[in-house]
Design an enzyme around this catalytic site. Sequence first.
Site, short mmCIF file in Angstrom:
data_model
loop_
_atom_site.label_atom_id
_atom_site.label_comp_id
_atom_site.label_asym_id
_atom_site.label_seq_id
_atom_site.Cartn_x
_atom_site.Cartn_y
_atom_site.Cartn_z
N THR A 83 0.81 -1.22 0.00
CA THR A 83 0.00 0.00 0.00
C THR A 83 0.85 1.27 0.00
O THR A 83 1.96 1.27 0.56
CB THR A 83 -0.90 0.01 1.26
OG1 THR A 83 -1.48 1.30 1.41
CG2 THR A 83 -0.12 -0.27 2.52
N TYR A 142 -1.87 0.04 10.16
CA TYR A 142 -2.16 -0.62 8.88
C TYR A 142 -0.93 -0.55 7.96
O TYR A 142 -0.45 -1.57 7.45
CB TYR A 142 -3.37 0.05 8.21
CG TYR A 142 -3.54 -0.37 6.77
CD1 TYR A 142 -3.93 -1.66 6.44
CD2 TYR A 142 -3.26 0.52 5.72
CE1 TYR A 142 -4.06 -2.06 5.13
CE2 TYR A 142 -3.39 0.14 4.41
CZ TYR A 142 -3.79 -1.16 4.11
OH TYR A 142 -3.89 -1.55 2.80
#
Length: 330
Positions: free
Chosen positions: A117, A141
């Site tokens: 990501t 995350y």
Amino acid sequence: MTVLVTGGAGYIGSHMALELTDAGERVVVLDNLTTGFRWAVPPKATLVVGDVADEKLVGEIIADHGIKAIIHFAGSIVVPDSVTDPLGYYHNNTVKSRALMAAAVAGGVPHFIFSSTAAVYGNPGEEPVREDAILKPMSPYGTSKLMTELMLADTAAAHDFSYVALRYFNVAGADPQGRSGQSTPRATHLIKVACEAATGKRAGMQVFGTDYPTVDGTCVRDYIHVSDLARAHLAALKYLRAGNKSDVFNCGYSRGYSVQQVIDAVKTATGRDFKVDLSERRAGDPAAIVAATDKIRETLGWQPKHDDINNIVAQAFAWEEHLAQFKKCG
Ligand code: UDP
């Protein structure tokens, strides 16, 4: 040469499974169906309901199906949830990825493609951001994904194992043939939220922050069509099968749109107006993040096919209407 797709019943994973089966590849989907849907798995793929951290199960799948590549999507993706439940995120995204990698090495699977990501960059302050930028995630995350990237690098150095980590920017849109789309019930992503407002599923929406140092004060993101993203994985698979070295690539279009521009595009594409409230900044949002994409274009030969924000939002809206209809029928 069968490909194992973890999380293949989810949003991006189901588009991957479609792209692979359309290309004539044999596919096994491994998904625990906590956020995925059985209907999202293409009919030509085999679904195994189970956990990616179940090393015995993954070992059996590898042996039974002759798995030669794993594409790993399964994981948790809601950034604010990772702030309130960091250990849950490290468990689901990092610890379970480690178990999957261990099963891959034990089973002699040579190739691995990982869903990483843009969150690994944090607030890069560099636009567009290149793969060699400093990595400073701003959420558990992002850190949970970065830790998996690090484990992949060490594993590739020690074993007969090569990988590609793809750093996704903002994934949006739906299968152009209408076979899948973003279906998560508690949507937080901008285009999904705006499309839900356009269908009337929600009364309106909020813009989080209007005082950023950007073109109109709202945050800027690089939105990539989910089918182009799936095609980037296909290109990565071809690259690894050809014996190339492990590497990391950004996935985006190198073009940013502000929150306001996206909302305008949704209103224009749908012909629907909806209530938009200007509100405070959302914690942890970088002002602007746009991908440098020369590396993926040059090294993997990937070219986008759906680089058109109007088309992306139109397809996202078509999927939203399909879901509304589906619920009425179901
Ligand atoms: N955003 C917004 N309203 C919403 C959802 C998102 O203003 O209802 C903004 C959010 O603050 C960010 C951008 O839209 O600046 C993209 O957010 P999203 O959650 O889609 O993706 P992220 O970039 O956080 O991964």
